[in-house]
Scaffold this motif. Structure first.
Motif, PDB file in Angstrom:
ATOM      1  N   LYS A 146       0.843  -1.191   0.000  1.00 54.06           N
ATOM      2  CA  LYS A 146       0.000   0.000   0.000  1.00 54.06           C
ATOM      3  C   LYS A 146       0.879   1.242   0.000  1.00 54.06           C
ATOM      4  CE  LYS A 146      -3.879   2.332   2.210  1.00 54.06           C
ATOM      5  NZ  LYS A 146      -4.957   2.235   3.224  1.00 54.06           N
ATOM      6  N   MET A 147       0.540   2.168  -0.879  1.00 51.68           N
ATOM      7  CA  MET A 147       1.248   3.436  -0.896  1.00 51.68           C
ATOM      8  C   MET A 147       0.570   4.356   0.115  1.00 51.68           C
ATOM      9  SD  MET A 147       3.492   2.548  -3.027  1.00 51.68           S
ATOM     10  CE  MET A 147       4.414   4.069  -3.319  1.00 51.68           C
ATOM     11  N   MET A 148       1.204   4.474   1.274  1.00 50.49           N
ATOM     12  CA  MET A 148       0.635   5.281   2.347  1.00 50.49           C
ATOM     13  C   MET A 148       0.837   6.771   2.059  1.00 50.49           C
ATOM     14  SD  MET A 148      -0.493   3.018   4.572  1.00 50.49           S
ATOM     15  CE  MET A 148      -0.660   3.934   6.122  1.00 50.49           C
ATOM     16  N   ASN A 149       0.029   7.589   2.711  1.00 49.02           N
ATOM     17  CA  ASN A 149       0.249   9.027   2.654  1.00 49.02           C
ATOM     18  C   ASN A 149       1.597   9.327   3.304  1.00 49.02           C
ATOM     19  OD1 ASN A 149       0.161  11.891   3.359  1.00 49.02           O
ATOM     20  ND2 ASN A 149      -2.024  11.783   2.901  1.00 49.02           N
ATOM     21  N   PRO A 150       2.454  10.147   2.677  1.00 46.67           N
ATOM     22  CA  PRO A 150       3.776  10.400   3.254  1.00 46.67           C
ATOM     23  C   PRO A 150       3.734  11.045   4.635  1.00 46.67           C
ATOM     24  CG  PRO A 150       3.354  11.882   1.410  1.00 46.67           C
ATOM     25  CD  PRO A 150       2.293  10.831   1.379  1.00 46.67           C
ATOM     26  N   SER A 151       2.593  11.611   5.016  1.00 42.93           N
ATOM     27  CA  SER A 151       2.454  12.200   6.350  1.00 42.93           C
ATOM     28  C   SER A 151       1.902  11.200   7.365  1.00 42.93           C
ATOM     29  CB  SER A 151       1.547  13.434   6.290  1.00 42.93           C
ATOM     30  OG  SER A 151       0.235  13.069   5.867  1.00 42.93           O
ATOM     31  N   GLU A 155       1.292   5.270  14.250  1.00 47.40           N
ATOM     32  CA  GLU A 155       0.080   4.532  14.594  1.00 47.40           C
ATOM     33  C   GLU A 155      -0.698   4.102  13.360  1.00 47.40           C
ATOM     34  OE1 GLU A 155      -1.093   3.218  17.440  1.00 47.40           O
ATOM     35  OE2 GLU A 155       0.901   3.795  18.145  1.00 47.40           O
ATOM     36  N   GLU A 156      -0.699   4.951  12.337  1.00 48.72           N
ATOM     37  CA  GLU A 156      -1.399   4.594  11.102  1.00 48.72           C
ATOM     38  C   GLU A 156      -0.716   3.434  10.398  1.00 48.72           C
ATOM     39  OE1 GLU A 156      -3.517   8.643   9.501  1.00 48.72           O
ATOM     40  OE2 GLU A 156      -1.324   8.607   9.517  1.00 48.72           O
ATOM     41  N   ILE A 157       0.605   3.392  10.457  1.00 51.81           N
ATOM     42  CA  ILE A 157       1.347   2.262   9.885  1.00 51.81           C
ATOM     43  C   ILE A 157       1.006   0.983  10.640  1.00 51.81           C
ATOM     44  CG2 ILE A 157       3.638   1.278   9.522  1.00 51.81           C
ATOM     45  CD1 ILE A 157       3.003   3.531   7.591  1.00 51.81           C
ATOM     46  N   SER A 163      -4.693  -4.350  10.557  1.00 54.48           N
ATOM     47  CA  SER A 163      -5.918  -4.548   9.778  1.00 54.48           C
ATOM     48  C   SER A 163      -5.744  -5.661   8.753  1.00 54.48           C
ATOM     49  CB  SER A 163      -6.294  -3.238   9.075  1.00 54.48           C
ATOM     50  OG  SER A 163      -7.399  -3.421   8.212  1.00 54.48           O
ATOM     51  N   HIS A 164      -4.601  -5.691   8.089  1.00 52.80           N
ATOM     52  CA  HIS A 164      -4.355  -6.716   7.069  1.00 52.80           C
ATOM     53  C   HIS A 164      -4.314  -8.110   7.688  1.00 52.80           C
ATOM     54  CE1 HIS A 164      -2.917  -8.594   3.448  1.00 52.80           C
ATOM     55  NE2 HIS A 164      -1.823  -9.009   4.050  1.00 52.80           N
ATOM     56  N   LEU A 213       9.110  -0.156  17.298  1.00 50.47           N
ATOM     57  CA  LEU A 213       7.983  -0.304  16.365  1.00 50.47           C
ATOM     58  C   LEU A 213       7.671  -1.782  16.149  1.00 50.47           C
ATOM     59  CD1 LEU A 213       5.942   0.853  14.341  1.00 50.47           C
ATOM     60  CD2 LEU A 213       7.796   0.888  12.637  1.00 50.47           C
ATOM     61  N   GLU A 214       8.690  -2.607  15.993  1.00 43.84           N
ATOM     62  CA  GLU A 214       8.489  -4.057  15.832  1.00 43.84           C
ATOM     63  C   GLU A 214       7.756  -4.638  17.038  1.00 43.84           C
ATOM     64  OE1 GLU A 214      12.483  -5.012  13.127  1.00 43.84           O
ATOM     65  OE2 GLU A 214      12.533  -5.248  15.305  1.00 43.84           O
ATOM     66  N   LYS A 215       8.162  -4.207  18.226  1.00 44.70           N
ATOM     67  CA  LYS A 215       7.525  -4.719  19.442  1.00 44.70           C
ATOM     68  C   LYS A 215       6.068  -4.282  19.534  1.00 44.70           C
ATOM     69  CE  LYS A 215       8.049  -5.044  24.461  1.00 44.70           C
ATOM     70  NZ  LYS A 215       6.595  -4.888  24.693  1.00 44.70           N
ATOM     71  N   LYS A 216       5.801  -3.026  19.179  1.00 45.62           N
ATOM     72  CA  LYS A 216       4.421  -2.537  19.231  1.00 45.62           C
ATOM     73  C   LYS A 216       3.539  -3.326  18.268  1.00 45.62           C
ATOM     74  CE  LYS A 216       5.432   2.268  20.558  1.00 45.62           C
ATOM     75  NZ  LYS A 216       5.420   3.689  20.083  1.00 45.62           N
ATOM     76  N   MET A 217       4.062  -3.585  17.069  1.00 47.09           N
ATOM     77  CA  MET A 217       3.287  -4.359  16.089  1.00 47.09           C
ATOM     78  C   MET A 217       3.046  -5.774  16.589  1.00 47.09           C
ATOM     79  SD  MET A 217       4.850  -3.279  12.388  1.00 47.09           S
ATOM     80  CE  MET A 217       4.623  -1.635  11.690  1.00 47.09           C
TER      81      MET A 217
END
Length: 272
Positions: A146-151, A155-157, A163-164, A213-217
């Motif tokens: 997915k091409m995310m919004n650059p901003s 949390e959105e990542i 979700s996936h 970030l890995e741990k949060k995911m």
């Protein structure tokens, strides 16, 4: 000078091991699981190892990642040797040929599991490191870009990854190993996600921010309670590995790659 024969023998040994013998991480996780079908999973691991049988009937497509030192010279083609290794291992063991020669029209089985997918990287040093994945169809079908919004925020990542896996994770024989590629271009992000799957499940990113970030995911994904084989008990993922890369100011590619609970992979290094 490394001979082609030695190179081939080492790769063939690791391909067979990865197909037949569960890693310590997988074995310990299965041993600690006491839910539905737990005894079947444990028996499968023991039979595969003792009788040299594949851990799964889907013996996959082989994907190689070749890191070649700039000063390394060989008198053989690495790509040709890797193809020969796949042909030999799949012909001499009770492994299913899973590849079709044409992806859309004829879809005729190749009859030899060729060709493997090979990625080459030039690196510093005087060695060759070859990592590989044995990718079954179920886990490969969970690949996502997915091409995310650059901003987009952290949390959105995380939300996008969660979700996936929430919607499709049960289809890939969990618990899963998750690879995430961030940045680069669309194709680079997907390659990074695949490369992330070659990391050991108990390792983490050298950058503290990405390690967190890995741990949060991982924590969020395990709260989904998809569980072993999608049956709601036990962990949902072993771990998540994130590989970032510089990207265009107007882009933020996000790619996800998935390994099933068997995490069939290997690594061979050759010093020169």
């Amino acid at each position: 000078m490394l001979s082609g024969k030695s190179f081939r023998e080492a790769i063939e040994y690791e391909l067979k091991r990865a197909n037949n013998v569960a890693s310590d991480t997988v074995s310990k996780c299965v041993e600690s699981y006491h839910g539905i079908f737990s005894e079947v999973l444990k028996e499968n691991i023991n039979i595969s190892k003792n009788m040299e049988m594949p851990l799964c009937q889907d013996t996959g497509i082989v994907e190689f990642f070749v890191f070649r030192g700039r000063n390394v010279r060989t008198d053989f083609s690495i790509a040709e040797i890797l193809e020969e290794c796949v042909r030999n291992v799949y012909a001499s063991n009770p492994y299913r040929y899973s590849t079709v020669e044409d992806p859309l029209f004829s879809r005729i089985n190749s009859g030899n599991n060729l060709p493997p997918v090979i990625h080459f990287f030039e690196v510093d040093g005087e060695k060759i490191e070859i990592r590989f994945l044995i990718k079954g169809g179920g886990s490969e079908n969970l690949s996502f870009l997915k091409m995310m919004n650059p901003s987009s925020s952290e949390e959105e990542i995380i939300d996008e990854v969660v979700s996936h896996i929430r919607s499709k994770g049960a289809k890939s024989c969990p618990p899963l190993h998750i690879g995430v590629g961030l940045g680069g271009t669309s194709d680079k992000a997907m390659l990074l996600a695949k490369l992330a799957l070659t990391e050991k499940p108990d390792s983490h990113n050298n950058d503290d921010a990405y390690a967190l970030l890995e741990k949060k995911m991982t924590d969020r994904l395990n709260k989904l309670n998809i569980g072993f084989q999608g049956l709601g008990k036990g962990i949902t993922v072993y771990s998540v590995h994130v590989k970032p890369y510089p990207t265009h100011i107007a882009t933020l590619p996000l790619a996800i790659a998935v390994d099933c609970y068997l995490c069939r992979k290997g690594c061979v290094e050759f010093e020169f």
